[in-house]
Scaffold this active site. Sequence first.
Site, PDB file in Angstrom:
ATOM      1  N   GLY A 184       0.816  -1.197   0.000  1.00  0.00           N
ATOM      2  CA  GLY A 184       0.000   0.000   0.000  1.00  0.00           C
ATOM      3  C   GLY A 184       0.854   1.253   0.000  1.00  0.00           C
ATOM      4  CG  LEU A 185       2.180   3.096   3.005  1.00  0.00           C
ATOM      5  CD1 LEU A 185       3.542   2.968   3.667  1.00  0.00           C
ATOM      6  CD2 LEU A 185       1.314   4.098   3.749  1.00  0.00           C
ATOM      7  CB  CYS A 186       0.881   3.415  -3.899  1.00  0.00           C
ATOM      8  SG  CYS A 186      -0.164   1.963  -3.821  1.00  0.00           S
ATOM      9  N   GLY A 187      -1.371   5.967  -2.471  1.00  0.00           N
ATOM     10  CA  GLY A 187      -2.564   6.725  -2.820  1.00  0.00           C
ATOM     11  C   GLY A 187      -3.724   5.816  -3.172  1.00  0.00           C
TER      12      GLY A 187
END
Length: 315
Positions: free
Chosen positions: A88-91
Site C-alpha cells: 500500500g502507501l501509494c494513494g
Amino acid sequence: MANLKEIRDRIKSVKNTRKITEAMRLVAAAKVRRAQDLVLRSRPFADRLARVLESLQSRIALESADTPLLQARDPRHITLVAMTGDRGLCGGFNANIIKRTEQRFAELKASGYEVALITVGRKVDTYFQNRNYPITASFTGLDQLPTSTDALQVSDAVQAEFLGGATDRVELIYTKFINLVSTKPVSQTLLPLDPQGIASADDEIFRFVTKEGELGVERSSAANQEDKLKSDLVFEQSPSQLLDVLLPLYLQNQVLRSLQESAASELASRMTAMNNASDNAKALAKALTLDYNKARQAAITQEILEVVGGASAMA
C-alpha cells in the site's frame, strides 16, 4: 508543563514520520527510472512483433488461418485479470483497480455471464479472497520491476484457461501510466486476439527525463512503418503455423507491457503520495512548533506574574 511535553513529543514523532516518507519517496523515484529502462529495453521487440503480425494478417486475409487464440466464441464465461501492487502507501492506486474490477464484475453478472477472476498482486487478491469472489488463479510476490518471466506466468495461466474452454473471453484491468501525477484504470480485451490494428500509429511510450533538476516525462510515437513486410515475401510455413508461434509471443508481450505500465503507475503514485505526506508533515510540524512557542511563552508569562505577585504580597 505537561502540555508542553506532549507537544514536544508530537513534534518529534511528526519529524520522524517525515524522514520515513521522504526516504520512501526517494526510493520510489529511483525505481521509476529503472521501470523506464525495462520499458525501453522491451519496447523494440514489442513494436516489431506488432508490425509483423499486422503485416502478416494483411497478407493472409484471403486464406483460412485456424488459430485457437483468434477464435471468437459466444461468450458465456468471462475472466477478468486484475492487476494491483503487493503493498500500500501509494494513494488510490490499488483502490481504483479494485473498484473498477468490482464494477465490471457486477455489470457482467447482471448481464447473465459467468464471471471469474485472475488476480495479480497481493492487495487485489486479499480483497476478493475475503469477499469470496471466484478466483481461478492468483499471482503475488512478483518483482516490483516486472520481467518477461513474470509475464510468462500470467500469460500461461490465461492461455491455458482460454484454450481449455474454461473461459470464452479474457479482459485485462490495469492502470495505464499517463504522467508522474496522473494514472488511469483501463480495461482491454486480451483474448481472443485480433491482429487487425494491433500496431496503432498513435501508440505512445513514456520516457522519464530530467529537465533542470526536475523529473519529467516525454511521450513519443512508437510508429515505425519500416517494419512492414515486403509484398513479394514468400512464406514457407502455413499461416496457421506462423500465427501459432507469433500470437503467444504477442500475448505474453501484452501482459508484460500491462505489468510494466502498472508498476510504473504504482511507483509514480507512491512517489506522489509520499511527497504529499512529507509536505503535510512539514506543515504540521511548523504548526505544532508555533503552538509550542505560544504555550511556552504563556507559561513563562504566567511564572513571571506569579513571581511579581508574590513579591508585591511580601512588600
